[in-house]
Design a protein around this motif. Structure first.
Motif, PDB file in Angstrom:
ATOM      1  N   SER A   1       9.928   1.922  -8.151  1.00  0.00           N
ATOM      2  CA  SER A   1      10.580   2.832  -9.098  1.00  0.00           C
ATOM      3  C   SER A   1      12.061   2.865  -8.741  1.00  0.00           C
ATOM      4  O   SER A   1      12.415   3.034  -7.570  1.00  0.00           O
ATOM      5  N   VAL A   2      12.926   2.704  -9.744  1.00  0.00           N
ATOM      6  CA  VAL A   2      14.367   2.587  -9.498  1.00  0.00           C
ATOM      7  C   VAL A   2      15.122   3.708 -10.219  1.00  0.00           C
ATOM      8  O   VAL A   2      14.843   3.994 -11.390  1.00  0.00           O
ATOM      9  N   PHE A   3      16.094   4.296  -9.521  1.00  0.00           N
ATOM     10  CA  PHE A   3      16.862   5.413 -10.052  1.00  0.00           C
ATOM     11  C   PHE A   3      18.352   5.221  -9.767  1.00  0.00           C
ATOM     12  O   PHE A   3      18.723   4.552  -8.816  1.00  0.00           O
ATOM     13  N   TYR A   4      19.171   5.857 -10.588  1.00  0.00           N
ATOM     14  CA  TYR A   4      20.619   5.836 -10.407  1.00  0.00           C
ATOM     15  C   TYR A   4      21.111   7.262 -10.173  1.00  0.00           C
ATOM     16  O   TYR A   4      20.678   8.202 -10.849  1.00  0.00           O
ATOM     17  N   CYS A   5      22.039   7.401  -9.230  1.00  0.00           N
ATOM     18  CA  CYS A   5      22.668   8.686  -8.943  1.00  0.00           C
ATOM     19  C   CYS A   5      24.188   8.510  -8.954  1.00  0.00           C
ATOM     20  O   CYS A   5      24.704   7.659  -8.223  1.00  0.00           O
ATOM     21  N   PRO A   6      24.905   9.276  -9.764  1.00  0.00           N
ATOM     22  CA  PRO A   6      26.363   9.154  -9.777  1.00  0.00           C
ATOM     23  C   PRO A   6      26.973   9.725  -8.499  1.00  0.00           C
ATOM     24  O   PRO A   6      26.560  10.787  -8.036  1.00  0.00           O
ATOM     25  N   GLY A   7      27.909   8.996  -7.936  1.00  0.00           N
ATOM     26  CA  GLY A   7      28.547   9.432  -6.698  1.00  0.00           C
ATOM     27  C   GLY A   7      30.031   9.623  -6.884  1.00  0.00           C
ATOM     28  O   GLY A   7      30.510  10.722  -7.109  1.00  0.00           O
ATOM     29  N   GLY A   8      30.766   8.541  -6.805  1.00  0.00           N
ATOM     30  CA  GLY A   8      32.203   8.615  -6.962  1.00  0.00           C
ATOM     31  C   GLY A   8      32.884   7.516  -6.184  1.00  0.00           C
ATOM     32  O   GLY A   8      32.272   6.512  -5.827  1.00  0.00           O
ATOM     33  N   PHE A   9      34.148   7.727  -5.911  1.00  0.00           N
ATOM     34  CA  PHE A   9      34.941   6.801  -5.109  1.00  0.00           C
ATOM     35  C   PHE A   9      35.655   7.597  -4.030  1.00  0.00           C
ATOM     36  O   PHE A   9      36.180   8.682  -4.302  1.00  0.00           O
ATOM     37  N   ASN A  10      35.687   7.041  -2.841  1.00  0.00           N
ATOM     38  CA  ASN A  10      36.444   7.638  -1.756  1.00  0.00           C
ATOM     39  C   ASN A  10      37.239   6.510  -1.110  1.00  0.00           C
ATOM     40  O   ASN A  10      36.760   5.843  -0.202  1.00  0.00           O
ATOM     41  N   TYR A  11      38.435   6.289  -1.633  1.00  0.00           N
ATOM     42  CA  TYR A  11      39.244   5.170  -1.155  1.00  0.00           C
ATOM     43  C   TYR A  11      39.600   5.305   0.323  1.00  0.00           C
ATOM     44  O   TYR A  11      39.758   4.306   1.021  1.00  0.00           O
ATOM     45  N   GLU A  12      39.687   6.534   0.822  1.00  0.00           N
ATOM     46  CA  GLU A  12      40.034   6.754   2.221  1.00  0.00           C
ATOM     47  C   GLU A  12      38.958   6.212   3.169  1.00  0.00           C
ATOM     48  O   GLU A  12      39.254   5.825   4.294  1.00  0.00           O
ATOM     49  N   LYS A  13      37.713   6.167   2.724  1.00  0.00           N
ATOM     50  CA  LYS A  13      36.611   5.697   3.576  1.00  0.00           C
ATOM     51  C   LYS A  13      36.158   4.272   3.246  1.00  0.00           C
ATOM     52  O   LYS A  13      35.281   3.742   3.920  1.00  0.00           O
ATOM     53  N   MET A  14      36.717   3.661   2.226  1.00  0.00           N
ATOM     54  CA  MET A  14      36.325   2.295   1.841  1.00  0.00           C
ATOM     55  C   MET A  14      36.835   1.285   2.851  1.00  0.00           C
ATOM     56  O   MET A  14      37.904   1.454   3.440  1.00  0.00           O
TER      57      MET A  14
ATOM     58  N   ASP B   1       0.813  -1.219   0.000  1.00  0.00           N
ATOM     59  CA  ASP B   1       0.000   0.000   0.000  1.00  0.00           C
ATOM     60  C   ASP B   1       0.850   1.275   0.000  1.00  0.00           C
ATOM     61  O   ASP B   1       0.340   2.364   0.159  1.00  0.00           O
ATOM     62  N   LYS B   2       2.149   1.144  -0.205  1.00  0.00           N
ATOM     63  CA  LYS B   2       3.053   2.283  -0.136  1.00  0.00           C
ATOM     64  C   LYS B   2       3.728   2.546  -1.486  1.00  0.00           C
ATOM     65  O   LYS B   2       3.855   1.651  -2.301  1.00  0.00           O
ATOM     66  N   LYS B   3       4.156   3.782  -1.671  1.00  0.00           N
ATOM     67  CA  LYS B   3       4.982   4.117  -2.831  1.00  0.00           C
ATOM     68  C   LYS B   3       6.396   3.670  -2.495  1.00  0.00           C
ATOM     69  O   LYS B   3       6.950   4.042  -1.463  1.00  0.00           O
ATOM     70  N   LEU B   4       7.000   2.857  -3.361  1.00  0.00           N
ATOM     71  CA  LEU B   4       8.336   2.322  -3.116  1.00  0.00           C
ATOM     72  C   LEU B   4       9.306   2.829  -4.174  1.00  0.00           C
ATOM     73  O   LEU B   4       9.045   2.710  -5.376  1.00  0.00           O
ATOM     74  N   ILE B   5      10.407   3.380  -3.700  1.00  0.00           N
ATOM     75  CA  ILE B   5      11.436   3.922  -4.581  1.00  0.00           C
ATOM     76  C   ILE B   5      12.793   3.417  -4.096  1.00  0.00           C
ATOM     77  O   ILE B   5      13.056   3.384  -2.898  1.00  0.00           O
ATOM     78  N   VAL B   6      13.636   3.037  -5.041  1.00  0.00           N
ATOM     79  CA  VAL B   6      15.013   2.645  -4.731  1.00  0.00           C
ATOM     80  C   VAL B   6      15.938   3.523  -5.561  1.00  0.00           C
ATOM     81  O   VAL B   6      15.679   3.760  -6.736  1.00  0.00           O
ATOM     82  N   PHE B   7      16.996   4.016  -4.924  1.00  0.00           N
ATOM     83  CA  PHE B   7      18.046   4.682  -5.689  1.00  0.00           C
ATOM     84  C   PHE B   7      19.380   4.024  -5.380  1.00  0.00           C
ATOM     85  O   PHE B   7      19.619   3.556  -4.275  1.00  0.00           O
ATOM     86  N   CYS B   8      20.185   3.961  -6.399  1.00  0.00           N
ATOM     87  CA  CYS B   8      21.497   3.336  -6.317  1.00  0.00           C
ATOM     88  C   CYS B   8      22.540   4.399  -6.621  1.00  0.00           C
ATOM     89  O   CYS B   8      22.365   5.179  -7.552  1.00  0.00           O
ATOM     90  N   VAL B   9      23.599   4.437  -5.834  1.00  0.00           N
ATOM     91  CA  VAL B   9      24.671   5.403  -6.048  1.00  0.00           C
ATOM     92  C   VAL B   9      25.935   4.648  -6.438  1.00  0.00           C
ATOM     93  O   VAL B   9      26.326   3.689  -5.777  1.00  0.00           O
ATOM     94  N   GLY B  10      26.534   5.072  -7.534  1.00  0.00           N
ATOM     95  CA  GLY B  10      27.740   4.400  -8.005  1.00  0.00           C
ATOM     96  C   GLY B  10      28.757   5.373  -8.548  1.00  0.00           C
ATOM     97  O   GLY B  10      28.533   6.577  -8.586  1.00  0.00           O
ATOM     98  N   GLY B  11      29.856   4.837  -8.988  1.00  0.00           N
ATOM     99  CA  GLY B  11      30.956   5.653  -9.478  1.00  0.00           C
ATOM    100  C   GLY B  11      30.888   5.994 -10.947  1.00  0.00           C
ATOM    101  O   GLY B  11      31.713   6.748 -11.442  1.00  0.00           O
ATOM    102  N   SER B  12      29.907   5.457 -11.658  1.00  0.00           N
ATOM    103  CA  SER B  12      29.790   5.717 -13.095  1.00  0.00           C
ATOM    104  C   SER B  12      29.040   7.012 -13.363  1.00  0.00           C
ATOM    105  O   SER B  12      28.109   7.349 -12.631  1.00  0.00           O
ATOM    106  N   PRO B  13      29.393   7.692 -14.432  1.00  0.00           N
ATOM    107  CA  PRO B  13      28.613   8.864 -14.845  1.00  0.00           C
ATOM    108  C   PRO B  13      27.182   8.441 -15.196  1.00  0.00           C
ATOM    109  O   PRO B  13      26.931   7.282 -15.528  1.00  0.00           O
ATOM    110  N   ILE B  14      26.271   9.379 -15.148  1.00  0.00           N
ATOM    111  CA  ILE B  14      24.847   9.107 -15.374  1.00  0.00           C
ATOM    112  C   ILE B  14      24.577   8.525 -16.760  1.00  0.00           C
ATOM    113  O   ILE B  14      23.630   7.766 -16.944  1.00  0.00           O
ATOM    114  N   ASP B  15      25.419   8.831 -17.732  1.00  0.00           N
ATOM    115  CA  ASP B  15      25.170   8.380 -19.101  1.00  0.00           C
ATOM    116  C   ASP B  15      25.807   7.030 -19.442  1.00  0.00           C
ATOM    117  O   ASP B  15      25.799   6.616 -20.602  1.00  0.00           O
TER     118      ASP B  15
END
Length: 179
Positions: A107-120, A72-86
């Motif tokens: 509903s599924v979406f992608y958001c570009p983030g990046g890499f932070n090796y210091e925090k991995m 009964d709810k609106k469900l959305i997932v977003f994924c953040v990765g190191g790839s550009p949006i295109d």
């Protein structure tokens, strides 16, 4: 419409997007470990964000395990990765994460983030080093592979608040239909 944004973040990019979405939509925002202890019945919309991890989304099993309970709810997932949006590989990869029935509910979406090796984590750093080494050793690399090697060899940040717009529009459309 009462909304919650739940996230699992390793290096901070997913948390940043979750906070941007919560701020712009007036939603509550919790990390996954806290949200697991909370009764989510009061929410009309549940948004889950996780980081891209080996062709999947981190901790997506928790979300998928609750989809039928949240009918009964609106469900959305977003994924953040190191790839550009295109990046043309994003959409087919995300499509494999959910079944056909789940895709009708989420509903599924992608958001570009990046890499932070210091925090991995050490495991993630090792996995990335092995991946880079394998790519570098490959003969006849494509231009895309050469670019990928260059990008992921060091930390970088390509996140931007503009990438939450499709998620906010999805929420607004749901609100228009069901309010």
């Amino acid at each position: 419409m009462k909304t919650i944004v739940i996230y699992n973040s390793q290096t901070g990019f997913t948390k940043r997007y979750a906070e941007w979405i919560a701020q712009e939509s007036g939603a509550d925002c919790l990390d996954l470990s806290t949200a697991k202890k909370k009764n989510l019945d009061e929410y009309d919309a549940i948004i889950y964000g996780g980081w891209a991890c080996a062709g999947s989304i981190s901790k997506i099993g928790w979300f998928k395990g609750n989809i039928n309970k949240w009918e009964d709810k609106k469900l959305i997932v977003f994924c953040v990765g190191g790839s550009p949006i295109d990046n043309p590989e994003i959409e087919p990869t995300l499509a494999k994460i959910f079944t056909i029935d789940e895709c009708k509910k989420v509903s599924v979406f992608y958001c570009p983030g990046g890499f932070n090796y210091e925090k991995m984590s050490a495991g993630s750093k090792l996995m990335m080093k092995m991946f880079i080494k394998t790519l570098k050793a490959k003969k006849d690399k494509t231009k895309e592979e050469e670019l990928m090697i260059k990008m992921i060899s060091s930390s970088y940040d390509i996140s931007d608040v503009k990438y939450i717009e499709p998620i906010l529009e999805c929420l607004k459309e749901y609100k228009r239909i069901y309010n």
